[in-house]
Write an enzyme that holds these catalytic residues in place. Structure first.
Site, short mmCIF file in Angstrom:
data_model
loop_
_atom_site.label_atom_id
_atom_site.label_comp_id
_atom_site.label_asym_id
_atom_site.label_seq_id
_atom_site.Cartn_x
_atom_site.Cartn_y
_atom_site.Cartn_z
CB CYS A 320 -0.90 -0.02 1.23
SG CYS A 320 -1.78 1.49 1.49
CD1 TRP A 323 -1.77 1.32 -5.78
CD2 TRP A 323 -2.05 3.21 -4.61
NE1 TRP A 323 -2.80 2.03 -6.34
CE2 TRP A 323 -2.99 3.19 -5.65
CE3 TRP A 323 -2.04 4.29 -3.73
CZ2 TRP A 323 -3.92 4.21 -5.84
CZ3 TRP A 323 -2.96 5.32 -3.93
CH2 TRP A 323 -3.88 5.27 -4.97
CG HIS A 324 0.16 6.04 -1.07
ND1 HIS A 324 -0.25 4.90 -0.43
CD2 HIS A 324 -0.89 6.89 -1.01
CE1 HIS A 324 -1.48 5.06 0.01
NE2 HIS A 324 -1.90 6.26 -0.32
N GLY A 325 3.74 5.61 -4.09
CA GLY A 325 4.88 6.19 -4.80
C GLY A 325 6.03 5.22 -4.86
CG PHE A 488 0.03 8.86 -5.05
CD1 PHE A 488 1.39 9.08 -4.97
CD2 PHE A 488 -0.79 9.47 -4.14
CE1 PHE A 488 1.92 9.92 -3.99
CE2 PHE A 488 -0.27 10.30 -3.16
CZ PHE A 488 1.07 10.52 -3.10
#
Lengths: 488, 352
Positions: A320, A323-325, A488
Site C-alpha cells: 500500500c 502504491w503511493h509512490g 500516485f
C-alpha cells in the site's frame, strides 16, 4: 485537464448539454466515453493507449471467463489480466525505481555495471484505473460479477472521467449496473452534484493550495528548523493532503451525481479516528477496501492463522505504501503503518470501548471517563499518523531522521519570524487551518457540508453560493496546482 | 420518438432550474470587484512591502510637483532597505542636498526600471544603483502583484512604455499593460497578505516598523540579531537559490542595468553602481568564481559607461550583520558613512 481550469468548465458544460440532447442510451455511453478520453488525452494523448490496452484485455478476459467453467483455464485468464495490468503498472511506475535501487547497490558494493533505466513519464492515474479494471476480472472470476457484453459500457466503467485520474476506485458490481440506466438530467441531482463540487473546490483551492507552500517550505528543507515549526509543517501537510485528496473525491462524486451516478464515498472524517485501524477505515476507503478484498483476503492464512494474518497485514501495508509512490520512503511509510496496525491488533487498542452491550446505560462518571479516553486515543492516533507522515513527505534519510527527532523531542524554540518562511505566508496558512477546523466541525455535525446545503431552502442556498464563490475568487491560488494524488 | 423528445425537453428544463447558480456566481463577481476596489485601492489594505511601493511613487510625484530637484536617490533591495541611514549620508553631502532610500523588498534592476520614469522627472543629481550579490546573480523578475501595482498607479506612463517595455519580459510587459480592471483580480491576495505580513513582521518586537512605508531615510531597523542556526539555514536557502541561477540570468540583469544607465544618461542624470556588503558567512560558502564574475561584470559595466563603481562586498565583518545578508545597526552606520564619503567624492568630481 484539471477540474479547476476553464477548459474543464467548457468540457463539463458541453457534456451536460450533449447528454441532454442525445436521445439513445448507447450514444450517451459513447459520448461520455469520448469525453472521458478527451479529458485524459488533454494531459498526454499517447498514454490513452495504456487505458485502451487495459480495457481491451480485461473486457476480453471477462468475457472469456464467462464462457468457460474449466478451473485451469479460468486461472490462466485471471493471471493474464493481472500480469497485463500489474505489468503496465510495474513498467511505468516501478521499473526505474527498482533498477535505480539495484544500480545503487551495485555501485556501493564496488561494482560498475549499471542496468538501463526507461526514464518514462508516469502516466497520470495508472494506479487507479489498473486497480479498477483488475477488480472487474477478479469479481468475474469469483462469480460476483457477470461478464460485461458491451465494450462501450465496460470502457466507460474503466475511464469515467470524473474519477479517472485519482479515484475513488470504482467496483464493477457498484458502477456497471448504473451504466445500464439512461442518463436523465434532474435538477435535484444537478444541484446536489454542484454542492459536492463546490465543497471539493473549497477543500482544494481555498485550503489545500493555500496552505501547501507552508508545508513545502518546511518539509522540503527541514534541517535547522525548531520543533514547533516542524509540528506546524506536519499538521499543515496532514490537512493539505486530506483537503487535496478529499477535495478531488468530492468533485468526482459531485460530477458523477450530476449525471445521476453514485460514486462511493472515499473519506469519512479520518482525522476524527481514535485508532490507526479506524483511520484506515475512514481514509481513501475505496483503496483500503480494495486491498482488503483483493490482496489481504487473497493471501493464504489471513482468516485462519493469526501469525499469518499479521504477516499478510504487513505485506499489504508495505505494498500500500509503495502504491503511493515508487520510493523507499513510501515502503517505510507502509511498514510503519503495518507495524502500528499489528500493535493495535495485539494490544486491543482498536477495540477499546467496543465491549459494551447495546442499550447499556452509562453513569455520568463513565461518560466522562469515556470522553477523556476518547480524547487520549484521538491524540495518540494523531501523533502516530503525524509521525508516519514524516516518512511519506520527507524524502531524504538525513531529513527524515532530523524531522523525526525534532518531532519526538520537543525543543521549545518559539521564534517563528526568523526561519525564512515568509514566502509561504505562514499566518495566512495558520488562519486557514483554523477555518478548516471550523468547517470540519460543521461538516461533522451536519453529516457533510454538501448534504447540509441540499437541505437548505433556496434563499439560504443562494446566500451560500454567493459567499463560497466570493471566497473562491478571493483565495483562488495564483499558480495552478495539480492534485497531489495525481502522482500516485 | 415522442418519449425521447420529451426527455430532451426535461433535460433542458432541469438545467434551467439551476440557473440561480450562475446568477449568484455573477453577483459574487460584481461584489468582488466592488469590495476589492474599496478595500485595497481606497483603503490601502495591502502588505507593507507593497504599500511602500505605492508610497515611493507618490513621494516621487510629490518631489516632482514641489520641484525638489538635485537630490540623491538610492535604489536597491532589502539589503539597502535595512542597510543605510540617509540621515548619516546627508551629513556628508554638499549643503542643501538630501539623500533618499527608495529600496524595496526583493527589488532588483527590473523593479528599479519601473521607478525610472518618476525619478527622471525630478532630475536627481545622482542615482545610486545598489546591486546585491544574491539578487544580481539571478533573474529578479517582477512579481505579478508588483506589476499590478505599477499598472494601476501608472508607474510607467504610456509615452514611456515602449522604452521601459524593451527591458521587460513578455509576461511582465503584458501584465503591466493589461486592462486595469484585471489588476484588481491580482489585488485579491493583498488583504490576507497584509494580515500575514502584520503578524509575521510588523507586530514583532525585534523589528521597528513605524513609518516603514513612508520612511525614505532609514525605513527598517532590526533590534536583535537572529540566531546563528537561523542564519545558517537562510544561507543554505540562498546558496540553493544561487545554484539554480544561470550566467544568462545575470547577463539579463546587467543588460537591464545598462538600460537604466542609458535612460538616465539621456535625461542628464548621473548614475553610480554599488555592490552591497556580503556577510562573510555567505561569502565563504558561495562559489568564488561566481562572486568574481559579479564583480567583473559590474566593473566592466561601470567602465564601459564611464561611471563609478563602489565594491562594498567585503566592507562589513560578520558581527555587523543581523542575519545572512542584512546589515545590523553597527553595519548600517559604517556602510552609510562609507557610502556618504563615496557619494560626496562623486558629486565633487562631477562638479569639477
Amino acid at each position: 485537464m484539471l477540474f479547476q481550469t476553464p477548459e474543464f468548465l467548457v468540457l463539463i458544460l458541453s457534456v451536460l448539454v450533449g447528454i441532454a440532447l442525445i436521445r439513445t442510451h448507447t450514444l450517451q455511453l459513447v459520448f461520455l466515453l469520448a469525453a472521458s478520453y478527451i479529458f485524459y488525452m488533454w494531459w498526454n494523448p499517447a498514454y490513452i493507449f495504456l487505458i485502451v490496452f487495459s480495457t481491451l484485455i480485461d473486457y476480453f478476459v471477462g468475457n472469456a471467463l464467462g464462457r468457460t467453467d474449466n478451473r485451469g483455464a479460468r486461472v490462466r485468464l485471471l493471471t493474464l489480466s493481472c500480469v497485463a495490468n500489474l505489468g503496465l503498472l510495474s513498467t511505468f511506475k516501478y521499473f526505474d525505481f527498482f533498477t535505480d535501487s539495484i544500480n545503487q547497490a551495485i555501485l556501493s558494493s564496488g561494482g560498475s555495471t549499471q542496468l538501463p533505466t526507461l526514464h518514462v513519464l508516469l502516466p497520470i492515474g495508472i494506479s487507479f484505473y489498473t486497480f479498477q479494471s483488475m477488480s472487474y476480472t477478479i469479481d468475474v472470476f469469483r462469480g460476483k460479477q457477470k461478464p460485461e457484453r458491451s465494450l462501450a459500457r465496460f470502457a466507460l466503467y474503466v475511464a469515467f472521467f470524473p474519477q479517472l485520474v485519482a479515484g475513488p476506485i470504482l467496483r464493477s458490481t457498484q458502477f456497471l449496473p448504473q451504466l445500464y440506466k439512461v442518463v436523465n438530467l434532474r435538477p435535484e441531482n444537478l444541484r446536489a452534484g454542484f454542492h459536492l463540487v463546490l465543497s471539493g473546490l473549497v477543500k482544494k483551492l481555498v485550503i489545500a493550495d493555500n496552505i501547501s507552500p507552508l508545508a513545502d517550505s518546511i518539509l522540503n528543507s527541514p534541517q535547522g528548523l525548531p520543533s514547533p515549526v516542524i509540528w506546524v509543517g506536519l499538521i499543515t501537510f496532514a490537512v493539505q493532503i486530506y483537503c487535496d485528496f478529499a477535495g478531488y473525491s468530492d468533485i468526482a462524486r459531485g460530477l458523477g451525481r450530476m449525471f445521476g451516478y453514485d460514486i462511493p464515498i472515499n473519506f469519512n472524517f479520518p482525522y476524527l479516528s481514535k485508532s490507526i485501524t479506524e483511520l484506515w477505515q475512514r481514509w481513501h476507503i475505496t483503496l483500503s477496501t480494495w486491498l482488503r478484498d483483493y490482496l489481504y483476503g487473497s493471501l493464504p492464512g489471513s482468516r485462519t492463522n493469526l501469525l499469518l494474518a499479521y504477516r499478510n497485514l504487513m505485506i499489504t501495508m508495505v505494498l500500500c505504501g509503495l502504491w503511493h509512490g515508487a520510493g523507499w520512503n513510501f515502503a517505510l511509510f507502509g511498514a510503519y503503518l503495518g507495524t502500528v496496525l499489528v500493535i493495535e491488533w495485539l494490544t486491543g487498542w482498536n477495540r477499546i470501548g467496543r465491549g459494551r452491550r447495546a442499550g447499556e446505560a452509562l453513569t455520568p462518571i463513565d461518560k466522562w471517563r469515556k470522553k477523556i479516553l476518547d480524547i487520549v486515543r484521538w491524540g495518540v492516533t494523531m501523533y502516530v499518523i503525524l509521525l508516519g507522515y514524516i516518512f511519506f513527505r520527507v524524502h531524504s534519510l538525513p531529513d527524515i531522521i532530523y524531522t523525526a527527532k525534532k518531532f519526538i523531542v520537543f525543543d521549545f524554540t518559539f521564534k517563528f519570524g526568523t526561519w525564512g518562511l515568509a514566502k509561504a505566508n505562514p499566518f495566512k496558512a495558520v488562519m486557514l487551518l483554523g477555518a478548516f477546523v471550523v468547517l470540519h466541525a460543521i461538516s461533522y455535525r451536519m453529516n457533510g457540508i454538501s448534504g447540509w446545503m441540499d437541505r437548505m431552502n433556496r434563499l439560504q442556498q443562494s446566500a451560500v453560493y454567493l459567499m463560497v464563490t466570493l471566497a473562491l475568487i478571493w483565495l483562488w491560488p495564483s499558480a495552478e496546482k495539480s492534485f497531489v494524488y495525481f502522482q500516485f | 420518438m415522442l418519449e425521447s423528445k420529451m426527455r430532451t425537453r426535461e433535460n433542458f428544463r432541469a438545467i434551467l432550474r439551476i440557473f440561480d447558480i450562475p446568477l449568484m456566481a455573477l453577483a459574487a463577481g460584481g461584489l468582488f470587484f466592488l469590495s476589492i476596489y474599496f478595500i485595497v485601492v481606497q483603503g490601502r489594505v495591502m502588505p507593507v512591502t507593497r504599500e511602500r511601493m505605492v508610497e515611493v511613487k507618490k513621494f516621487l510625484d510629490r518631489q516632482s510637483a514641489e520641484k525638489n530637484y538635485g537630490d540623491v536617490y538610492f535604489l536597491g533591495s532589502s539589503v539597502l532597505l535595512e542597510g543605510i541611514d540617509c540621515d548619516i549620508i546627508d551629513r556628508t553631502l554638499p549643503h542643501g542636498l538630501e539623500s533618499y532610500n527608495l529600496a524595496l523588498m526583493g527589488a532588483g534592476p527590473p523593479q528599479w526600471l519601473l521607478l525610472a520614469p518618476s525619478l527622471k522627472r525630478i532630475r536627481p543629481s545622482l542615482i545610486v544603483l545598489c546591486a546585491d550579490l544574491a539578487g544580481i546573480t539571478g533573474l529578479a523578475s517582477i512579481p505579478e502583484d508588483g506589476l499590478a501595482i505599477a499598472g494601476w498607479w501608472e508607474f510607467v506612463p504610456g509615452s514611456e512604455l515602449n522604452v521601459i517595455g524593451a527591458y521587460l519580459s513578455e509576461r511582465e510587459y503584458k501584465t503591466l499593460h493589461k486592462l486595469r480592471l484585471l489588476h484588481l483580480l491580482t489585488f485579491r491576495i493583498f488583504p490576507i497578505g497584509a494580515f500575514d505580513m502584520y503578524m509575521r513582521e510588523v507586530s514583532r518586537p525585534d523589528l521597528r516598523y513605524e513609518g516603514y512605508t513612508t520612511n525614505f531615510k532609514a525605513p527598517w531597523v532590526r533590534r536583535e540579531r537572529i540566531s546563528l542556526t537561523a542564519t545558517k539555514r537562510w544561507i543554505r536557502g540562498k546558496l540553493m537559490d544561487v545554484k539554480v541561477q544561470t550566467p544568462e540570468d545575470m547577463a539579463i540583469e546587467v543588460r537591464i542595468m545598462q538600460g537604466i544607465i542609458d535612460y538616465f544618461r539621456e535625461a542628464g542624470v548621473k548614475v553610480v553602481i554599488v555592490l552591497t556588503p556580503v556577510n562573510p558567512l555567505l561569502s565563504t560558502d558561495i562559489d568564488q568564481g561566481l562572486k568574481n564574475q559579479v564583480e567583473n561584470s559590474l566593473t566592466d559595466l561601470a567602465g564601459q559607461n564611464n561611471i563609478r563603481f563602489f565594491n562594498n562586498s567585503n566592507l562589513l565583518p560578520e558581527e555587523y550583520f543581523a542575519d545572512y545578508g542584512h546589515p545590523f545597526e553597527s553595519g548600517r552606520i559604517l556602510w552609510s558613512e562609507v557610502l556618504g564619503d563615496a557619494i560626496h567624492g562623486t558629486l565633487l568630481a562631477a562638479a569639477d
